[in-house]
Design a protein around this motif. Structure first.
Motif, PDB file in Angstrom:
ATOM      1  N   LEU A 204       8.467  -0.635  12.804  1.00 27.66           N
ATOM      2  CA  LEU A 204       9.180   0.548  12.261  1.00 27.66           C
ATOM      3  C   LEU A 204       8.694   0.657  10.731  1.00 27.66           C
ATOM      4  CD1 LEU A 204      12.337   1.688  13.834  1.00 27.66           C
ATOM      5  CD2 LEU A 204      10.288   2.876  14.055  1.00 27.66           C
ATOM      6  N   LEU A 205       8.404   1.590  10.178  1.00 29.20           N
ATOM      7  CA  LEU A 205       8.067   1.700   8.591  1.00 29.20           C
ATOM      8  C   LEU A 205       9.017   2.941   8.094  1.00 29.20           C
ATOM      9  CD1 LEU A 205       6.431   1.717   5.939  1.00 29.20           C
ATOM     10  CD2 LEU A 205       4.750   3.188   6.945  1.00 29.20           C
ATOM     11  N   THR A 206       9.953   2.571   7.249  1.00 30.87           N
ATOM     12  CA  THR A 206      10.816   3.658   6.860  1.00 30.87           C
ATOM     13  C   THR A 206      10.301   3.790   5.373  1.00 30.87           C
ATOM     14  OG1 THR A 206      12.380   2.762   8.408  1.00 30.87           O
ATOM     15  CG2 THR A 206      13.176   4.096   6.446  1.00 30.87           C
ATOM     16  N   VAL A 207      10.298   5.113   4.867  1.00 36.27           N
ATOM     17  CA  VAL A 207       9.753   5.430   3.665  1.00 36.27           C
ATOM     18  C   VAL A 207      10.707   6.372   2.941  1.00 36.27           C
ATOM     19  CG1 VAL A 207       7.954   6.503   2.107  1.00 36.27           C
ATOM     20  CG2 VAL A 207       7.369   5.174   4.329  1.00 36.27           C
ATOM     21  N   ASP A 208      11.242   6.062   1.748  1.00 33.68           N
ATOM     22  CA  ASP A 208      12.295   6.690   0.997  1.00 33.68           C
ATOM     23  C   ASP A 208      11.117   7.496  -0.212  1.00 33.68           C
ATOM     24  OD1 ASP A 208      14.666   5.929   2.598  1.00 33.68           O
ATOM     25  OD2 ASP A 208      14.790   4.338   1.209  1.00 33.68           O
ATOM     26  N   SER A 209      11.823   8.620  -0.280  1.00 29.16           N
ATOM     27  CA  SER A 209      10.988   9.444  -1.522  1.00 29.16           C
ATOM     28  C   SER A 209      12.067  10.575  -2.076  1.00 29.16           C
ATOM     29  CB  SER A 209       9.640   9.990  -0.812  1.00 29.16           C
ATOM     30  OG  SER A 209      10.294  10.870   0.198  1.00 29.16           O
ATOM     31  N   ASP A 210      11.446  10.847  -3.257  1.00 34.97           N
ATOM     32  CA  ASP A 210      12.105  11.775  -4.121  1.00 34.97           C
ATOM     33  C   ASP A 210      11.973  13.196  -3.336  1.00 34.97           C
ATOM     34  OD1 ASP A 210      12.364  10.111  -6.315  1.00 34.97           O
ATOM     35  OD2 ASP A 210      10.470  10.586  -7.088  1.00 34.97           O
ATOM     36  N   GLY A 211      11.286  13.411  -2.464  1.00 31.74           N
ATOM     37  CA  GLY A 211      10.985  14.654  -1.893  1.00 31.74           C
ATOM     38  C   GLY A 211       9.787  14.535  -0.800  1.00 31.74           C
TER      39      GLY A 211
ATOM     40  N   GLU B  83       0.907  -1.197  -0.100  1.00 35.55           N
ATOM     41  CA  GLU B  83       0.104  -0.103   0.186  1.00 35.55           C
ATOM     42  C   GLU B  83       0.943   1.296  -0.063  1.00 35.55           C
ATOM     43  OE1 GLU B  83      -3.238   0.327  -0.437  1.00 35.55           O
ATOM     44  OE2 GLU B  83      -3.618  -1.834  -0.568  1.00 35.55           O
ATOM     45  N   VAL B  84       1.841   1.266   0.808  1.00 32.27           N
ATOM     46  CA  VAL B  84       2.818   2.668   0.902  1.00 32.27           C
ATOM     47  C   VAL B  84       3.503   2.828  -0.460  1.00 32.27           C
ATOM     48  CG1 VAL B  84       4.688   3.605   2.292  1.00 32.27           C
ATOM     49  CG2 VAL B  84       2.828   2.272   3.382  1.00 32.27           C
ATOM     50  N   SER B  85       4.069   1.848  -1.046  1.00 27.57           N
ATOM     51  CA  SER B  85       4.806   1.908  -2.146  1.00 27.57           C
ATOM     52  C   SER B  85       3.997   2.286  -3.379  1.00 27.57           C
ATOM     53  CB  SER B  85       5.408   0.632  -2.570  1.00 27.57           C
ATOM     54  OG  SER B  85       4.422  -0.628  -2.916  1.00 27.57           O
ATOM     55  N   GLU B  86       2.583   2.524  -3.310  1.00 30.97           N
ATOM     56  CA  GLU B  86       1.786   2.811  -4.295  1.00 30.97           C
ATOM     57  C   GLU B  86       1.385   4.301  -4.234  1.00 30.97           C
ATOM     58  OE1 GLU B  86      -1.776   0.473  -4.437  1.00 30.97           O
ATOM     59  OE2 GLU B  86      -0.858  -1.113  -4.788  1.00 30.97           O
ATOM     60  N   VAL B  87       1.860   4.992  -2.846  1.00 27.95           N
ATOM     61  CA  VAL B  87       1.817   6.307  -2.745  1.00 27.95           C
ATOM     62  C   VAL B  87       2.898   7.033  -3.778  1.00 27.95           C
ATOM     63  CG1 VAL B  87       2.011   8.391  -1.309  1.00 27.95           C
ATOM     64  CG2 VAL B  87       1.073   6.078  -0.206  1.00 27.95           C
ATOM     65  N   ALA B  88       2.167   8.217  -4.647  1.00 29.45           N
ATOM     66  CA  ALA B  88       3.033   8.856  -5.590  1.00 29.45           C
ATOM     67  C   ALA B  88       4.132   9.496  -4.827  1.00 29.45           C
ATOM     68  CB  ALA B  88       2.271   9.902  -6.195  1.00 29.45           C
ATOM     69  N   GLY B  89       5.683   9.146  -5.569  1.00 26.84           N
ATOM     70  CA  GLY B  89       6.798   9.733  -4.975  1.00 26.84           C
ATOM     71  C   GLY B  89       7.640   8.871  -4.202  1.00 26.84           C
ATOM     72  N   VAL B  90       6.954   7.695  -3.547  1.00 32.59           N
ATOM     73  CA  VAL B  90       7.580   7.148  -2.615  1.00 32.59           C
ATOM     74  C   VAL B  90       8.624   5.991  -3.755  1.00 32.59           C
ATOM     75  CG1 VAL B  90       7.356   4.813  -1.382  1.00 32.59           C
ATOM     76  CG2 VAL B  90       5.792   6.818  -0.989  1.00 32.59           C
ATOM     77  N   THR B  91       9.881   6.189  -3.053  1.00 33.14           N
ATOM     78  CA  THR B  91      10.945   5.326  -3.939  1.00 33.14           C
ATOM     79  C   THR B  91      11.475   3.901  -3.130  1.00 33.14           C
ATOM     80  OG1 THR B  91      12.650   6.755  -3.131  1.00 33.14           O
ATOM     81  CG2 THR B  91      11.802   7.090  -4.999  1.00 33.14           C
TER      82      THR B  91
ATOM     83  N   ASP C 234       3.298  14.093   2.001  1.00 32.53           N
ATOM     84  CA  ASP C 234       2.459  14.441   2.991  1.00 32.53           C
ATOM     85  C   ASP C 234       2.102  13.130   3.916  1.00 32.53           C
ATOM     86  OD1 ASP C 234       0.231  15.298   4.667  1.00 32.53           O
ATOM     87  OD2 ASP C 234      -1.249  15.612   2.881  1.00 32.53           O
ATOM     88  N   THR C 235       2.245  13.381   5.201  1.00 36.32           N
ATOM     89  CA  THR C 235       2.089  12.292   6.063  1.00 36.32           C
ATOM     90  C   THR C 235       0.709  11.566   6.042  1.00 36.32           C
ATOM     91  OG1 THR C 235       3.688  13.220   7.907  1.00 36.32           O
ATOM     92  CG2 THR C 235       2.372  11.851   8.814  1.00 36.32           C
ATOM     93  N   ALA C 236      -0.040  12.451   5.846  1.00 34.99           N
ATOM     94  CA  ALA C 236      -1.657  11.893   5.789  1.00 34.99           C
ATOM     95  C   ALA C 236      -2.047  10.945   4.672  1.00 34.99           C
ATOM     96  CB  ALA C 236      -2.577  13.155   5.570  1.00 34.99           C
ATOM     97  N   LYS C 237      -0.831  11.067   3.656  1.00 27.99           N
ATOM     98  CA  LYS C 237      -0.931  10.045   2.428  1.00 27.99           C
ATOM     99  C   LYS C 237      -0.556   8.693   2.999  1.00 27.99           C
ATOM    100  CE  LYS C 237      -1.137  13.240  -1.354  1.00 27.99           C
ATOM    101  NZ  LYS C 237      -0.256  13.747  -2.579  1.00 27.99           N
ATOM    102  N   ILE C 238       0.498   8.624   3.773  1.00 29.64           N
ATOM    103  CA  ILE C 238       1.167   7.449   4.286  1.00 29.64           C
ATOM    104  C   ILE C 238       0.462   6.962   5.482  1.00 29.64           C
ATOM    105  CG2 ILE C 238       3.431   6.627   5.486  1.00 29.64           C
ATOM    106  CD1 ILE C 238       4.089   7.508   2.670  1.00 29.64           C
ATOM    107  N   VAL C 239      -0.211   7.744   6.204  1.00 28.14           N
ATOM    108  CA  VAL C 239      -1.192   7.162   7.094  1.00 28.14           C
ATOM    109  C   VAL C 239      -2.261   6.389   6.472  1.00 28.14           C
ATOM    110  CG1 VAL C 239      -2.721   7.763   9.017  1.00 28.14           C
ATOM    111  CG2 VAL C 239      -0.563   8.813   9.120  1.00 28.14           C
ATOM    112  N   ALA C 240      -2.886   7.114   5.680  1.00 30.06           N
ATOM    113  CA  ALA C 240      -4.095   6.666   4.854  1.00 30.06           C
ATOM    114  C   ALA C 240      -3.679   5.302   4.107  1.00 30.06           C
ATOM    115  CB  ALA C 240      -4.280   7.609   3.527  1.00 30.06           C
ATOM    116  N   ALA C 241      -2.565   5.012   3.392  1.00 29.66           N
ATOM    117  CA  ALA C 241      -1.979   3.926   2.834  1.00 29.66           C
ATOM    118  C   ALA C 241      -1.939   2.909   3.843  1.00 29.66           C
ATOM    119  CB  ALA C 241      -0.420   4.055   2.186  1.00 29.66           C
ATOM    120  N   VAL C 242      -1.330   3.241   5.191  1.00 25.81           N
ATOM    121  CA  VAL C 242      -1.176   2.119   6.344  1.00 25.81           C
ATOM    122  C   VAL C 242      -2.589   1.712   6.650  1.00 25.81           C
ATOM    123  CG1 VAL C 242      -0.472   1.801   8.765  1.00 25.81           C
ATOM    124  CG2 VAL C 242       1.050   2.937   7.077  1.00 25.81           C
ATOM    125  N   GLU C 243      -3.399   2.732   6.820  1.00 27.21           N
ATOM    126  CA  GLU C 243      -4.974   2.138   7.266  1.00 27.21           C
ATOM    127  C   GLU C 243      -5.515   1.556   6.051  1.00 27.21           C
ATOM    128  OE1 GLU C 243      -6.579   5.896   8.170  1.00 27.21           O
ATOM    129  OE2 GLU C 243      -5.710   5.996  10.376  1.00 27.21           O
TER     130      GLU C 243
END
Length: 69
Positions: free
Chosen positions: A41-48, A23-31, A51-60
């Motif tokens: 622990l969830l570690t997210v690498d991205s281009d820039g 789910e988290v890898s489908e968020v735009a910008g996540v690399t 928005d935390t809300a997008k990560i929270v929504a993906a986890v939910e």
């Protein structure tokens, strides 16, 4: 390149980890996504910054909860 770390509650097995990663890898910008089942622990690498809300929504969407987002 940006890295953010979150704590995910409710994961109990490898399938949980896979669901969160998918789910988290489908968020735009996540690399890159790393999930540590033992610590939650969830570690997210991205281009820039992402928005935390997008990560929270993906986890939910995966069926879990972010502690202290």
């Amino acid at each position: 390149m940006s890295t953010a770390t979150y704590t995910v509650k409710g994961m109990t097995c490898g399938h949980c980890v896979s669901s969160v990663k998918e789910e988290v890898s489908e968020v735009a910008g996540v690399t890159g996504v790393e999930v540590d089942l033992a610590t939650g622990l969830l570690t997210v690498d991205s281009d820039g910054p992402i928005d935390t809300a997008k990560i929270v929504a993906a986890v939910e969407e995966a069926g879990y909860e972010v502690a202290n987002p």
